[in-house]
Design an enzyme around this catalytic site. Structure first.
Site, PDB file in Angstrom:
ATOM      1  N   ARG A  22       1.023  -1.350   0.114  1.00 12.75           N
ATOM      2  CA  ARG A  22      -0.056  -0.050  -0.023  1.00 12.75           C
ATOM      3  C   ARG A  22       0.705   1.360   0.047  1.00 12.75           C
ATOM      4  O   ARG A  22       1.767   1.378   0.833  1.00 12.75           O
ATOM      5  CB  ARG A  22      -0.786   0.217   1.305  1.00 12.75           C
ATOM      6  CG  ARG A  22      -2.049  -1.042   1.204  1.00 12.75           C
ATOM      7  CD  ARG A  22      -3.186  -0.478   1.682  1.00 12.75           C
ATOM      8  NE  ARG A  22      -4.035  -1.732   1.707  1.00 12.75           N
ATOM      9  CZ  ARG A  22      -4.752  -2.046   2.644  1.00 12.75           C
ATOM     10  NH1 ARG A  22      -4.886  -1.438   3.808  1.00 12.75           N
ATOM     11  NH2 ARG A  22      -5.506  -3.269   2.528  1.00 12.75           N
ATOM     12  N   SER A 113      -8.249  -0.865   0.391  1.00 13.40           N
ATOM     13  CA  SER A 113      -9.213  -1.202   1.192  1.00 13.40           C
ATOM     14  C   SER A 113      -9.998  -0.110   1.749  1.00 13.40           C
ATOM     15  O   SER A 113     -10.496   0.614   0.865  1.00 13.40           O
ATOM     16  CB  SER A 113      -8.686  -2.045   2.402  1.00 13.40           C
ATOM     17  OG  SER A 113      -9.616  -2.558   3.168  1.00 13.40           O
ATOM     18  N   HIS A 114      -9.741   0.286   2.996  1.00 14.78           N
ATOM     19  CA  HIS A 114     -10.790   1.344   3.596  1.00 14.78           C
ATOM     20  C   HIS A 114     -10.132   2.539   3.598  1.00 14.78           C
ATOM     21  O   HIS A 114     -10.490   3.825   3.857  1.00 14.78           O
ATOM     22  CB  HIS A 114     -10.957   1.129   4.981  1.00 14.78           C
ATOM     23  CG  HIS A 114      -9.697   0.569   5.715  1.00 14.78           C
ATOM     24  ND1 HIS A 114      -9.275  -0.678   5.607  1.00 14.78           N
ATOM     25  CD2 HIS A 114      -9.151   1.276   6.567  1.00 14.78           C
ATOM     26  CE1 HIS A 114      -8.168  -0.926   6.279  1.00 14.78           C
ATOM     27  NE2 HIS A 114      -7.992   0.304   7.053  1.00 14.78           N
ATOM     28  N   ASP A 278     -16.889  -1.686   2.984  1.00 16.80           N
ATOM     29  CA  ASP A 278     -15.481  -0.762   2.823  1.00 16.80           C
ATOM     30  C   ASP A 278     -15.249  -0.579   1.303  1.00 16.80           C
ATOM     31  O   ASP A 278     -15.841  -1.091   0.648  1.00 16.80           O
ATOM     32  CB  ASP A 278     -14.441  -1.235   3.730  1.00 16.80           C
ATOM     33  CG  ASP A 278     -13.897  -2.268   3.284  1.00 16.80           C
ATOM     34  OD1 ASP A 278     -14.526  -3.206   2.682  1.00 16.80           O
ATOM     35  OD2 ASP A 278     -12.342  -2.477   3.561  1.00 16.80           O
ATOM     36  N   ASP A 280     -13.077  -2.145  -0.647  1.00 16.36           N
ATOM     37  CA  ASP A 280     -13.204  -3.287  -1.375  1.00 16.36           C
ATOM     38  C   ASP A 280     -13.920  -4.341  -0.943  1.00 16.36           C
ATOM     39  O   ASP A 280     -13.912  -5.593  -1.609  1.00 16.36           O
ATOM     40  CB  ASP A 280     -11.607  -3.904  -1.343  1.00 16.36           C
ATOM     41  CG  ASP A 280     -11.285  -4.272  -0.171  1.00 16.36           C
ATOM     42  OD1 ASP A 280     -11.780  -3.679   0.994  1.00 16.36           O
ATOM     43  OD2 ASP A 280     -10.294  -5.311   0.018  1.00 16.36           O
ATOM     44  N   ASP A 282     -14.865  -6.095   2.028  1.00 16.58           N
ATOM     45  CA  ASP A 282     -14.738  -7.224   2.598  1.00 16.58           C
ATOM     46  C   ASP A 282     -14.892  -6.867   4.324  1.00 16.58           C
ATOM     47  O   ASP A 282     -15.185  -7.782   4.806  1.00 16.58           O
ATOM     48  CB  ASP A 282     -12.964  -7.600   2.555  1.00 16.58           C
ATOM     49  CG  ASP A 282     -12.075  -6.497   2.808  1.00 16.58           C
ATOM     50  OD1 ASP A 282     -12.429  -5.627   2.956  1.00 16.58           O
ATOM     51  OD2 ASP A 282     -11.015  -7.118   2.890  1.00 16.58           O
ATOM     52  N   ARG A 283     -15.148  -5.580   4.309  1.00 15.63           N
ATOM     53  CA  ARG A 283     -15.537  -5.122   5.755  1.00 15.63           C
ATOM     54  C   ARG A 283     -16.986  -5.094   5.831  1.00 15.63           C
ATOM     55  O   ARG A 283     -17.839  -4.763   4.806  1.00 15.63           O
ATOM     56  CB  ARG A 283     -14.767  -4.004   6.176  1.00 15.63           C
ATOM     57  CG  ARG A 283     -13.438  -4.137   6.408  1.00 15.63           C
ATOM     58  CD  ARG A 283     -12.680  -3.019   7.050  1.00 15.63           C
ATOM     59  NE  ARG A 283     -11.348  -3.162   7.177  1.00 15.63           N
ATOM     60  CZ  ARG A 283     -10.481  -2.393   8.156  1.00 15.63           C
ATOM     61  NH1 ARG A 283     -11.166  -1.195   8.400  1.00 15.63           N
ATOM     62  NH2 ARG A 283      -9.289  -2.808   8.114  1.00 15.63           N
ATOM     63  N   THR A 345      -3.107 -10.216  14.001  1.00 11.71           N
ATOM     64  CA  THR A 345      -4.062  -9.360  12.935  1.00 11.71           C
ATOM     65  C   THR A 345      -3.645  -9.544  11.510  1.00 11.71           C
ATOM     66  O   THR A 345      -2.561  -9.860  11.182  1.00 11.71           O
ATOM     67  CB  THR A 345      -3.728  -8.100  13.311  1.00 11.71           C
ATOM     68  OG1 THR A 345      -4.197  -7.748  14.765  1.00 11.71           O
ATOM     69  CG2 THR A 345      -4.462  -6.954  12.506  1.00 11.71           C
ATOM     70  N   GLU A 364     -12.374 -10.538  12.707  1.00 13.11           N
ATOM     71  CA  GLU A 364     -11.445  -9.522  13.475  1.00 13.11           C
ATOM     72  C   GLU A 364     -12.493  -8.249  13.940  1.00 13.11           C
ATOM     73  O   GLU A 364     -13.412  -8.200  13.578  1.00 13.11           O
ATOM     74  CB  GLU A 364     -10.443  -9.071  12.209  1.00 13.11           C
ATOM     75  CG  GLU A 364      -9.401 -10.116  11.722  1.00 13.11           C
ATOM     76  CD  GLU A 364      -8.578  -9.678  11.154  1.00 13.11           C
ATOM     77  OE1 GLU A 364      -7.358  -9.082  11.550  1.00 13.11           O
ATOM     78  OE2 GLU A 364      -8.874  -9.127   9.918  1.00 13.11           O
ATOM     79  N   LYS A 377     -12.286 -11.936   4.218  1.00 14.72           N
ATOM     80  CA  LYS A 377     -13.442 -11.537   4.971  1.00 14.72           C
ATOM     81  C   LYS A 377     -14.420 -11.067   3.806  1.00 14.72           C
ATOM     82  O   LYS A 377     -14.080 -10.783   2.730  1.00 14.72           O
ATOM     83  CB  LYS A 377     -13.086 -10.572   5.979  1.00 14.72           C
ATOM     84  CG  LYS A 377     -12.247  -9.254   5.652  1.00 14.72           C
ATOM     85  CD  LYS A 377     -11.854  -8.489   6.870  1.00 14.72           C
ATOM     86  CE  LYS A 377     -11.155  -7.315   6.340  1.00 14.72           C
ATOM     87  NZ  LYS A 377      -9.493  -7.575   6.634  1.00 14.72           N
ATOM     88  N   ARG A 497      -2.787   1.468  17.771  1.00 17.52           N
ATOM     89  CA  ARG A 497      -4.185   0.908  18.168  1.00 17.52           C
ATOM     90  C   ARG A 497      -4.048   0.679  19.235  1.00 17.52           C
ATOM     91  O   ARG A 497      -3.225  -0.301  19.877  1.00 17.52           O
ATOM     92  CB  ARG A 497      -4.549  -0.056  17.200  1.00 17.52           C
ATOM     93  CG  ARG A 497      -4.673   0.171  15.760  1.00 17.52           C
ATOM     94  CD  ARG A 497      -5.283  -0.635  14.856  1.00 17.52           C
ATOM     95  NE  ARG A 497      -5.210  -0.557  13.261  1.00 17.52           N
ATOM     96  CZ  ARG A 497      -5.415   0.344  12.495  1.00 17.52           C
ATOM     97  NH1 ARG A 497      -6.421   1.401  12.969  1.00 17.52           N
ATOM     98  NH2 ARG A 497      -5.278   0.275  11.319  1.00 17.52           N
TER      99      ARG A 497
HETATM  100  C1  G1P Z   1      -6.243  -3.553   9.762  1.00 23.41           C
HETATM  101  C2  G1P Z   1      -6.851  -3.919  10.849  1.00 23.41           C
HETATM  102  C3  G1P Z   1      -6.740  -5.546  10.614  1.00 23.41           C
HETATM  103  C4  G1P Z   1      -7.285  -5.920   9.062  1.00 23.41           C
HETATM  104  C5  G1P Z   1      -6.340  -5.134   8.020  1.00 23.41           C
HETATM  105  C6  G1P Z   1      -6.858  -5.286   6.745  1.00 23.41           C
HETATM  106  O1  G1P Z   1      -4.785  -3.634  10.034  1.00 23.41           O
HETATM  107  O2  G1P Z   1      -6.645  -3.802  12.151  1.00 23.41           O
HETATM  108  O3  G1P Z   1      -7.632  -6.344  11.398  1.00 23.41           O
HETATM  109  O4  G1P Z   1      -7.168  -7.344   8.880  1.00 23.41           O
HETATM  110  O5  G1P Z   1      -6.744  -3.697   8.347  1.00 23.41           O
HETATM  111  O6  G1P Z   1      -8.415  -4.857   6.415  1.00 23.41           O
HETATM  112  P1  G1P Z   1      -3.744  -2.755  10.641  1.00 23.41           P
HETATM  113  O7  G1P Z   1      -3.875  -1.412  10.174  1.00 23.41           O
HETATM  114  O8  G1P Z   1      -4.349  -2.707  12.201  1.00 23.41           O
HETATM  115  O9  G1P Z   1      -2.395  -3.421  10.524  1.00 23.41           O
HETATM  116 ZN    ZN Z   2     -11.149  -3.966   2.843  1.00 27.35          ZN
END
Ligand code: G1P
Ligand code: ZN
Length: 544
Positions: A22, A113-114, A278, A280, A282-283, A345, A364, A377, A497
């Site tokens: 990313r 992703s998000h 989200d 993509d 998956d959430r 994670t 998660e 997911k 976090r």
């Molecule tokens: C975050 C979430 C984790 C998830 C990941 C991808 O990762 O905490 O549970 O699998 O996004 O969606 P992190 O930014 O905490 O490494």
């Molecule tokens: Zn995602």
């Protein structure tokens, strides 16, 4: 059409994180940057010549341009066939489904992703293997190692493929099939859930739902499934057209970023059920009327009620949750007499457990829930699972969750994120904590006695691989926990976090605001880690 071999120099920052590589869009747009990483993937996947590759993304800015480059590189590298979603669109769970269904060697998913999109937003590339899941660490490490020494890549000199028209073309010796983005995924959902019962529930009674796709990839999937297949009224899906910058929003389904949906669900005359997904797909976030379901509770509720749903009628082999996720699912597993696995994670750790048949459901705390139906997911799957349960039980979301707490007790839970913190300060905070761990056990902190304090390490029960330094846990004798870790998905600075959890057995105490119920632990975490002082932040950026 000729294959060009282009000389290049390595970039040294192509280390995949929690979920692939990313970076901000301008980083990917540098000459050779994307190409180097893609060639590193092809160089690391053994025997990809002649095989099928799945390709698609969440529609964010640079998606289409990247797909054209990857198609030409796939052709130059001798892939036999590439299945690409129409318009370059594939949600992450749909890509996983298609890889499995069509026996592809793997897939390349373009998404951050998000994270926000647009010319100054984020972009990402993730490789999934033939089981449909994210490449394991062994493979992402191999890709990274390759990227550090790469000196050339191959690309076909050809014109762009029309991504909007369904059908087959050839690029050199490679068949490029542009496929409908939704069909295979929708068929899989229909095989798992009682669509007739859900349809009746959505159309015959007074039940009203609202699905916010946040202008991200779920729009076309949700519209096809809810409004066309299940006959929910037009307008059930909001913000359903994917936009390259997600309409300027932050496509993360939580109480902060899905604020329009939250306003509707907590307003007057709110619908019965609200959900969001989200960037993509998956959430998921699940809401009832004036009611928020914590993702950890959501996993526990789905597990406890799984046999109401056709695809899980025979019961669960086990449950898996990431370490920071609350221990609510553990209580369900104990009652069902099945195993509950605690993984680091990131979704990639669930793959082995699912493949080995050790777990059926996994989840998660970060709004991710899924099962053995794919190896990612899956946001819409979770929404359909909830709808199926509600249709069978004919109860409200709030009633289902409160009945669950009455049976199992409530795990009060919250996550506090400190985003965009100076990386050195965040590392100092973690190092300070690490250095104190060995002396904490047995100490009493703010009235809580420390039962254990460690940096989480996981030994995969299937392949024996060890992943260490996965988050600092301080567990107390009453079962409460504080967990600290740094995000592996951010692209700017560091994100700290903090995860907080406290168990409450007595139903008379189940109606507190989690921030109030967890207030002692929140204060304690700040004392132990000096969060405010070291981050320079008076409060978290996001509380979920
Ligand atoms: C975050 C979430 C984790 C998830 C990941 C991808 O990762 O905490 O549970 O699998 O996004 O969606 P992190 O930014 O905490 O490494
Ligand atoms: Zn995602």
């Amino acid at each position: 059409m000729t294959v060009q071999t282009v000389r290049t120099q390595p970039f040294l920052d192509q280390k995949p994180g929690t979920s692939g590589l990313r970076k901000q869009v301008p980083t990917f747009q540098q000459p050779h940057y994307l190409e180097n990483f893609i060639q590193s993937i092809f160089d690391s996947v053994e025997g990809c010549q002649g095989q099928t590759l799945v390709l698609g993304g969440d529609g964010r800015y640079y998606n289409r341009a990247a797909i054209q480059i990857i198609l030409k590189m796939a052709a130059a590298n001798g892939l036999g066939r590439v299945l690409v979603g129409q318009g370059g669109i594939l949600s992450t769970p749909a890509a996983s489904c298609i890889i499995r269904k069509h026996q592809a060697i793997g897939g390349i998913i373009l998404s951050a992703s998000h994270n926000p999109g647009g010319p100054d937003g984020d972009f990402g590339v993730k490789y999934n293997t033939g089981n449909g899941g994210p490449a394991p660490e062994k493979m992402t490490n191999a890709i990274f190692e390759r990227s550090k020494v790469i000196d050339q890549y191959k690309i076909l000199d050809a014109s762009d493929v029309n991504l909007d028209r369904i059908g087959t073309t050839t690029l050199g010796g490679t068949r490029v099939e542009v496929i409908d983005s939704v069909t295979d995924y929708a068929a899989l959902m229909e095989s798992l859930f009682d669509f007739d019962q859900i349809q009746q529930f959505l159309t015959r009674g007074k039940f009203r739902m609202c699905m916010d796709a946040l202008h991200a990839v779920t729009g076309p999937y949700a519209t096809a499934i809810f409004e066309r297949r299940l006959n929910a009224p037009a307008g059930t899906v909001q913000n359903g057209v994917p936009l390259e910058d997600f309409g300027g929003g932050h496509p993360d389904p939580n109480l902060v970023y899905a604020k329009d949906l939250v306003k509707v669900m907590f307003g007057d005359n709110a619908p019965d059920f609200g959900a969001a997904s989200d960037g993509d797909g998956d959430r998921n976030m699940i809401l009832g009327r004036n009611f928020f379901v914590t993702p950890s509770d959501s996993l526990a509720v789905l597990a406890a009620n799984a046999t109401l749903v056709p695809g899980y009628r025979n019961g669960l082999a086990g449950i898996a949750r990431s370490m920071p996720t609350s221990q609510a699912p553990d209580r369900v597993a104990a009652k069902l007499g099945i195993d509950c696995y605690e993984t680091p994670t990131g979704w990639k750790f669930f793959g082995n457990l699912l493949d080995a048949g050790k777990a059926t459901l996994c989840g998660e705390e970060s709004f991710g829930t899924g099962s053995n139906h794919v190896r990612e997911k899956d946001g819409l799957w979770a929404v359909l699972f909830w709808l199926n349960i509600l249709a069978v039980k004919q109860q409200s979301v709030e009633d289902v969750v409160k009945a669950h707490w009455a049976t199992y007790g409530r795990n009060y839970y919250s996550r506090h994120d400190y985003e965009g913190v100076d990386a050195d300060r965040a590392n100092t905070l973690m190092e300070n904590l690490r250095s104190r761990l060995s002396g904490l056990q047995g100490q009493t902190l703010g009235g809580y006695t420390v039962a254990y304090a460690d940096d989480f390490s996981y030994t995969d029960p299937v392949d024996g691989s060890i992943s260490s330094k996965q988050g600092i846990r301080i567990g107390f004798e009453d079962g409460s926990r504080i967990v600290f870790r740094l995000s592996g998905t951010g692209t700017q600075g560091a994100t700290l976090r903090l995860y907080l959890e406290r168990y409450e057995a007595n139903p008379a105490n189940h109606d507190q605001d989690p921030q109030v119920a967890l207030a002692d632990l929140i204060q304690l975490a700040d004392e132990v880690a000096q969060i405010r002082e070291l981050t320079g932040r008076p409060a978290p950026t996001v509380i979920t």
